[in-house]
Design a protein around this motif. Sequence first.
Motif, PDB file in Angstrom:
ATOM      1  N   ILE A 165       0.855  -1.186   0.000  1.00  0.00           N
ATOM      2  CA  ILE A 165       0.000   0.000   0.000  1.00  0.00           C
ATOM      3  C   ILE A 165       0.891   1.235   0.000  1.00  0.00           C
ATOM      4  O   ILE A 165       2.096   1.134   0.222  1.00  0.00           O
ATOM      5  N   ASP A 166       0.296   2.409  -0.259  1.00  0.00           N
ATOM      6  CA  ASP A 166       1.058   3.654  -0.178  1.00  0.00           C
ATOM      7  C   ASP A 166       0.206   4.734   0.476  1.00  0.00           C
ATOM      8  O   ASP A 166      -0.974   4.532   0.758  1.00  0.00           O
ATOM      9  N   LYS A 167       0.812   5.885   0.720  1.00  0.00           N
ATOM     10  CA  LYS A 167       0.164   6.972   1.468  1.00  0.00           C
ATOM     11  C   LYS A 167      -1.046   7.561   0.760  1.00  0.00           C
ATOM     12  O   LYS A 167      -1.898   8.168   1.393  1.00  0.00           O
ATOM     13  N   SER A 168      -1.135   7.389  -0.555  1.00  0.00           N
ATOM     14  CA  SER A 168      -2.265   7.963  -1.289  1.00  0.00           C
ATOM     15  C   SER A 168      -3.549   7.154  -1.097  1.00  0.00           C
ATOM     16  O   SER A 168      -4.639   7.623  -1.405  1.00  0.00           O
ATOM     17  N   MET A 169      -3.420   5.960  -0.567  1.00  0.00           N
ATOM     18  CA  MET A 169      -4.575   5.058  -0.475  1.00  0.00           C
ATOM     19  C   MET A 169      -5.437   5.349   0.745  1.00  0.00           C
ATOM     20  O   MET A 169      -4.938   5.404   1.866  1.00  0.00           O
ATOM     21  N   GLY A 170      -6.730   5.518   0.499  1.00  0.00           N
ATOM     22  CA  GLY A 170      -7.700   5.671   1.575  1.00  0.00           C
ATOM     23  C   GLY A 170      -8.223   4.309   1.991  1.00  0.00           C
ATOM     24  O   GLY A 170      -7.786   3.260   1.507  1.00  0.00           O
ATOM     25  N   LYS A 171      -9.199   4.334   2.864  1.00  0.00           N
ATOM     26  CA  LYS A 171      -9.779   3.109   3.431  1.00  0.00           C
ATOM     27  C   LYS A 171     -10.240   2.124   2.345  1.00  0.00           C
ATOM     28  O   LYS A 171      -9.915   0.945   2.379  1.00  0.00           O
ATOM     29  N   GLY A 172     -10.986   2.633   1.373  1.00  0.00           N
ATOM     30  CA  GLY A 172     -11.512   1.760   0.325  1.00  0.00           C
ATOM     31  C   GLY A 172     -10.429   1.101  -0.502  1.00  0.00           C
ATOM     32  O   GLY A 172     -10.512  -0.085  -0.819  1.00  0.00           O
ATOM     33  N   ALA A 209      -7.054  -3.503  -1.946  1.00  0.00           N
ATOM     34  CA  ALA A 209      -5.721  -4.112  -2.088  1.00  0.00           C
ATOM     35  C   ALA A 209      -5.645  -5.432  -1.334  1.00  0.00           C
ATOM     36  O   ALA A 209      -5.104  -6.420  -1.848  1.00  0.00           O
ATOM     37  N   ILE A 210      -6.187  -5.454  -0.121  1.00  0.00           N
ATOM     38  CA  ILE A 210      -6.188  -6.702   0.658  1.00  0.00           C
ATOM     39  C   ILE A 210      -7.012  -7.757  -0.063  1.00  0.00           C
ATOM     40  O   ILE A 210      -6.572  -8.900  -0.237  1.00  0.00           O
ATOM     41  N   PHE A 211      -8.199  -7.375  -0.522  1.00  0.00           N
ATOM     42  CA  PHE A 211      -9.060  -8.316  -1.241  1.00  0.00           C
ATOM     43  C   PHE A 211      -8.366  -8.826  -2.506  1.00  0.00           C
ATOM     44  O   PHE A 211      -8.341 -10.024  -2.774  1.00  0.00           O
ATOM     45  N   GLY A 212      -7.800  -7.906  -3.270  1.00  0.00           N
ATOM     46  CA  GLY A 212      -7.154  -8.288  -4.525  1.00  0.00           C
ATOM     47  C   GLY A 212      -5.972  -9.218  -4.319  1.00  0.00           C
ATOM     48  O   GLY A 212      -5.787 -10.187  -5.071  1.00  0.00           O
ATOM     49  N   GLU A 213      -5.195  -8.969  -3.304  1.00  0.00           N
ATOM     50  CA  GLU A 213      -3.991  -9.767  -3.057  1.00  0.00           C
ATOM     51  C   GLU A 213      -4.300 -11.111  -2.400  1.00  0.00           C
ATOM     52  O   GLU A 213      -3.673 -12.115  -2.714  1.00  0.00           O
ATOM     53  N   LYS A 214      -5.259 -11.128  -1.495  1.00  0.00           N
ATOM     54  CA  LYS A 214      -5.482 -12.326  -0.678  1.00  0.00           C
ATOM     55  C   LYS A 214      -6.721 -13.141  -1.047  1.00  0.00           C
ATOM     56  O   LYS A 214      -6.836 -14.287  -0.614  1.00  0.00           O
ATOM     57  N   CYS A 215      -7.622 -12.578  -1.832  1.00  0.00           N
ATOM     58  CA  CYS A 215      -8.880 -13.280  -2.092  1.00  0.00           C
ATOM     59  C   CYS A 215      -9.117 -13.639  -3.555  1.00  0.00           C
ATOM     60  O   CYS A 215      -9.568 -14.750  -3.850  1.00  0.00           O
ATOM     61  N   ASN A 221     -21.742  -6.399  -1.520  1.00  0.00           N
ATOM     62  CA  ASN A 221     -21.599  -5.434  -0.420  1.00  0.00           C
ATOM     63  C   ASN A 221     -20.212  -4.805  -0.356  1.00  0.00           C
ATOM     64  O   ASN A 221     -19.505  -4.937   0.634  1.00  0.00           O
ATOM     65  N   TYR A 222     -19.869  -4.076  -1.394  1.00  0.00           N
ATOM     66  CA  TYR A 222     -18.578  -3.379  -1.422  1.00  0.00           C
ATOM     67  C   TYR A 222     -18.632  -2.155  -0.514  1.00  0.00           C
ATOM     68  O   TYR A 222     -19.644  -1.459  -0.465  1.00  0.00           O
ATOM     69  N   PRO A 223     -17.528  -1.867   0.191  1.00  0.00           N
ATOM     70  CA  PRO A 223     -17.504  -0.681   1.047  1.00  0.00           C
ATOM     71  C   PRO A 223     -17.825   0.587   0.251  1.00  0.00           C
ATOM     72  O   PRO A 223     -17.435   0.720  -0.902  1.00  0.00           O
ATOM     73  N   THR A 224     -18.523   1.505   0.885  1.00  0.00           N
ATOM     74  CA  THR A 224     -18.952   2.745   0.241  1.00  0.00           C
ATOM     75  C   THR A 224     -17.766   3.496  -0.357  1.00  0.00           C
ATOM     76  O   THR A 224     -17.861   4.054  -1.451  1.00  0.00           O
ATOM     77  N   GLU A 225     -16.633   3.495   0.346  1.00  0.00           N
ATOM     78  CA  GLU A 225     -15.453   4.223  -0.137  1.00  0.00           C
ATOM     79  C   GLU A 225     -14.935   3.682  -1.469  1.00  0.00           C
ATOM     80  O   GLU A 225     -14.277   4.393  -2.215  1.00  0.00           O
ATOM     81  N   MET A 226     -15.223   2.430  -1.785  1.00  0.00           N
ATOM     82  CA  MET A 226     -14.763   1.814  -3.031  1.00  0.00           C
ATOM     83  C   MET A 226     -15.696   2.079  -4.200  1.00  0.00           C
ATOM     84  O   MET A 226     -15.335   1.806  -5.341  1.00  0.00           O
ATOM     85  N   SER A 227     -16.884   2.549  -3.911  1.00  0.00           N
ATOM     86  CA  SER A 227     -17.925   2.616  -4.943  1.00  0.00           C
ATOM     87  C   SER A 227     -18.606   3.979  -4.940  1.00  0.00           C
ATOM     88  O   SER A 227     -19.763   4.108  -4.535  1.00  0.00           O
ATOM     89  N   PRO A 228     -17.921   5.021  -5.402  1.00  0.00           N
ATOM     90  CA  PRO A 228     -18.482   6.368  -5.301  1.00  0.00           C
ATOM     91  C   PRO A 228     -19.720   6.628  -6.151  1.00  0.00           C
ATOM     92  O   PRO A 228     -20.395   7.634  -5.951  1.00  0.00           O
ATOM     93  N   LEU A 229     -20.055   5.748  -7.062  1.00  0.00           N
ATOM     94  CA  LEU A 229     -21.248   5.947  -7.899  1.00  0.00           C
ATOM     95  C   LEU A 229     -22.379   4.980  -7.558  1.00  0.00           C
ATOM     96  O   LEU A 229     -23.438   5.019  -8.179  1.00  0.00           O
TER      97      LEU A 229
END
Length: 184
Positions: free
Chosen positions: A39-46, A51-57, A69-77
Amino acid sequence: RPWKRMTMFEAINLFTNIDCSKMEEKDLIITAKKLNVSIDKSMGKGKIIDAIFGEKCEKELVQPTFITNYPTEMSPLAKKHRKVKGVTERFEGFCIGKEFCNAFSELNDPIDQRSRFEEQLELMNRGDEEAMVLDEDFIRSMEYGMPPTAGLGIGIDRLTMMMTNSKSIQDVLFFPQMKKENNK
Protein backbone atom coordinates in the motif's frame (compact mmCIF):
# COMPACT_ATOMS: atom_id res chain seq x y z
CA ARG A 1 -26.01 -24.76 -9.69
CA PRO A 2 -26.43 -21.30 -8.17
CA TRP A 3 -23.24 -19.30 -7.84
CA LYS A 4 -21.71 -19.00 -4.41
CA ARG A 5 -22.27 -15.58 -2.79
CA MET A 6 -20.34 -13.81 -0.09
CA THR A 7 -19.71 -10.26 0.94
CA MET A 8 -16.32 -8.66 0.41
CA PHE A 9 -15.68 -8.69 4.16
CA GLU A 10 -16.71 -12.35 4.43
CA ALA A 11 -14.23 -13.20 1.67
CA ILE A 12 -11.41 -11.29 3.37
CA ASN A 13 -12.22 -13.02 6.66
CA LEU A 14 -12.37 -16.44 4.97
CA PHE A 15 -9.01 -16.13 3.23
CA THR A 16 -7.06 -14.14 5.86
CA ASN A 17 -8.83 -15.02 9.09
CA ILE A 18 -9.12 -11.27 9.80
CA ASP A 19 -12.37 -9.35 10.24
CA CYS A 20 -11.69 -5.89 8.86
CA SER A 21 -15.35 -4.88 8.49
CA LYS A 22 -15.23 -2.40 11.39
CA MET A 23 -11.63 -1.23 10.98
CA GLU A 24 -10.68 2.39 10.48
CA GLU A 25 -7.96 3.44 8.04
CA LYS A 26 -5.09 3.30 10.55
CA ASP A 27 -6.01 -0.29 11.53
CA LEU A 28 -6.33 -1.28 7.88
CA ILE A 29 -2.80 0.05 7.24
CA ILE A 30 -1.44 -2.13 10.05
CA THR A 31 -3.43 -5.13 8.77
CA ALA A 32 -2.20 -4.66 5.19
CA LYS A 33 1.41 -4.53 6.39
CA LYS A 34 0.88 -7.63 8.53
CA LEU A 35 -0.50 -9.43 5.44
CA ASN A 36 2.39 -8.18 3.25
CA VAL A 37 -0.03 -6.28 1.01
CA SER A 38 1.64 -3.37 -0.74
CA ILE A 39 0.00 0.00 0.00
CA ASP A 40 1.06 3.65 -0.18
CA LYS A 41 0.16 6.97 1.47
CA SER A 42 -2.27 7.96 -1.29
CA MET A 43 -4.57 5.06 -0.48
CA GLY A 44 -7.70 5.67 1.57
CA LYS A 45 -9.78 3.11 3.43
CA GLY A 46 -11.51 1.76 0.33
CA LYS A 47 -8.32 1.30 -1.68
CA ILE A 48 -6.63 -0.49 1.22
CA ILE A 49 -9.58 -2.88 1.55
CA ASP A 50 -9.47 -3.41 -2.22
CA ALA A 51 -5.72 -4.11 -2.09
CA ILE A 52 -6.19 -6.70 0.66
CA PHE A 53 -9.06 -8.32 -1.24
CA GLY A 54 -7.15 -8.29 -4.53
CA GLU A 55 -3.99 -9.77 -3.06
CA LYS A 56 -5.48 -12.33 -0.68
CA CYS A 57 -8.88 -13.28 -2.09
CA GLU A 58 -9.25 -12.91 -5.87
CA LYS A 59 -6.96 -15.77 -6.85
CA GLU A 60 -8.85 -18.03 -4.43
CA LEU A 61 -12.19 -17.45 -6.16
CA VAL A 62 -11.88 -20.28 -8.67
CA GLN A 63 -15.48 -21.52 -8.60
CA PRO A 64 -18.06 -19.00 -9.88
CA THR A 65 -18.70 -16.57 -7.02
CA PHE A 66 -20.50 -13.28 -6.56
CA ILE A 67 -18.80 -10.88 -4.15
CA THR A 68 -21.37 -8.43 -2.75
CA ASN A 69 -21.60 -5.43 -0.42
CA TYR A 70 -18.58 -3.38 -1.42
CA PRO A 71 -17.50 -0.68 1.05
CA THR A 72 -18.95 2.74 0.24
CA GLU A 73 -15.45 4.22 -0.14
CA MET A 74 -14.76 1.81 -3.03
CA SER A 75 -17.93 2.62 -4.94
CA PRO A 76 -18.48 6.37 -5.30
CA LEU A 77 -21.25 5.95 -7.90
CA ALA A 78 -23.15 3.09 -6.22
CA LYS A 79 -26.21 3.43 -4.02
CA LYS A 80 -25.82 2.78 -0.29
CA HIS A 81 -27.10 -0.62 0.79
CA ARG A 82 -30.70 -0.44 2.02
CA LYS A 83 -30.07 -2.56 5.12
CA VAL A 84 -26.32 -2.78 5.79
CA LYS A 85 -24.49 0.37 6.91
CA GLY A 86 -21.16 1.27 5.28
CA VAL A 87 -21.56 -0.77 2.10
CA THR A 88 -23.14 -0.35 -1.33
CA GLU A 89 -25.50 -2.36 -3.51
CA ARG A 90 -22.73 -3.67 -5.73
CA PHE A 91 -21.50 -7.07 -6.82
CA GLU A 92 -18.74 -8.48 -8.95
CA GLY A 93 -18.65 -11.92 -10.51
CA PHE A 94 -15.44 -13.93 -10.17
CA CYS A 95 -14.38 -17.18 -11.80
CA ILE A 96 -11.02 -18.87 -12.28
CA GLY A 97 -9.46 -16.33 -9.90
CA LYS A 98 -10.46 -13.32 -12.02
CA GLU A 99 -13.17 -10.67 -11.92
CA PHE A 100 -15.26 -10.68 -15.07
CA CYS A 101 -18.23 -8.44 -14.33
CA ASN A 102 -19.19 -5.51 -12.16
CA ALA A 103 -22.70 -4.31 -11.38
CA PHE A 104 -24.40 -1.92 -8.99
CA SER A 105 -27.48 0.13 -8.26
CA GLU A 106 -26.70 3.66 -9.45
CA LEU A 107 -26.63 6.34 -6.79
CA ASN A 108 -29.39 8.85 -7.56
CA ASP A 109 -29.18 11.10 -4.49
CA PRO A 110 -27.39 14.33 -5.50
CA ILE A 111 -26.51 15.29 -1.90
CA ASP A 112 -24.88 11.92 -1.24
CA GLN A 113 -23.16 12.03 -4.65
CA ARG A 114 -21.65 15.47 -3.96
CA SER A 115 -20.35 14.24 -0.61
CA ARG A 116 -18.73 11.20 -2.26
CA PHE A 117 -17.15 13.33 -4.99
CA GLU A 118 -15.74 15.60 -2.27
CA GLU A 119 -14.24 12.54 -0.54
CA GLN A 120 -12.72 11.58 -3.89
CA LEU A 121 -11.15 15.05 -4.16
CA GLU A 122 -9.50 14.51 -0.77
CA LEU A 123 -8.05 11.24 -2.06
CA MET A 124 -6.87 13.02 -5.22
CA ASN A 125 -5.08 15.58 -3.02
CA ARG A 126 -3.34 12.67 -1.26
CA GLY A 127 -2.02 11.49 -4.62
CA ASP A 128 -4.64 8.93 -5.68
CA GLU A 129 -4.49 9.10 -9.48
CA GLU A 130 -7.69 7.06 -9.86
CA ALA A 131 -9.84 9.32 -7.68
CA MET A 132 -12.83 10.90 -9.38
CA VAL A 133 -13.29 14.61 -10.00
CA LEU A 134 -16.29 16.57 -8.76
CA ASP A 135 -18.63 16.55 -11.77
CA GLU A 136 -21.05 19.47 -11.35
CA ASP A 137 -22.96 18.61 -14.55
CA PHE A 138 -23.59 15.07 -13.32
CA ILE A 139 -24.80 16.32 -9.94
CA ARG A 140 -27.05 18.92 -11.59
CA SER A 141 -28.57 16.19 -13.75
CA MET A 142 -29.29 14.19 -10.62
CA GLU A 143 -30.92 17.22 -9.03
CA TYR A 144 -33.38 17.35 -11.95
CA GLY A 145 -34.42 13.81 -11.07
CA MET A 146 -32.56 10.63 -11.87
CA PRO A 147 -34.78 7.52 -11.74
CA PRO A 148 -33.60 4.33 -10.03
CA THR A 149 -31.15 2.65 -12.39
CA ALA A 150 -28.58 -0.11 -12.37
CA GLY A 151 -25.71 -1.11 -14.55
CA LEU A 152 -23.81 -4.25 -15.44
CA GLY A 153 -20.39 -4.22 -17.00
CA ILE A 154 -19.18 -7.40 -18.63
CA GLY A 155 -16.91 -7.18 -21.59
CA ILE A 156 -15.69 -9.43 -24.33
CA ASP A 157 -12.19 -8.59 -23.11
CA ARG A 158 -12.84 -10.18 -19.70
CA LEU A 159 -14.43 -13.25 -21.26
CA THR A 160 -11.48 -13.54 -23.65
CA MET A 161 -9.12 -13.33 -20.68
CA MET A 162 -10.89 -16.28 -19.08
CA MET A 163 -10.97 -18.32 -22.29
CA THR A 164 -7.27 -17.73 -23.03
CA ASN A 165 -6.11 -17.91 -19.41
CA SER A 166 -4.49 -14.47 -19.76
CA LYS A 167 -3.23 -12.81 -16.59
CA SER A 168 -3.70 -9.24 -17.83
CA ILE A 169 -6.47 -7.53 -19.74
CA GLN A 170 -3.70 -5.81 -21.74
CA ASP A 171 -2.90 -9.19 -23.33
CA VAL A 172 -6.30 -9.46 -25.01
CA LEU A 173 -7.12 -5.89 -26.00
CA PHE A 174 -7.90 -5.66 -29.68
CA PHE A 175 -7.09 -2.01 -30.27
CA PRO A 176 -3.34 -1.30 -30.24
CA GLN A 177 -3.86 2.25 -28.97
CA MET A 178 -5.38 0.77 -25.80
CA LYS A 179 -2.27 -1.33 -25.12
CA LYS A 180 0.78 -0.02 -23.36
CA GLU A 181 3.65 0.39 -25.79
CA ASN A 182 6.50 -2.07 -25.33
CA ASN A 183 9.78 -0.48 -26.39
CA LYS A 184 12.25 -3.27 -25.76
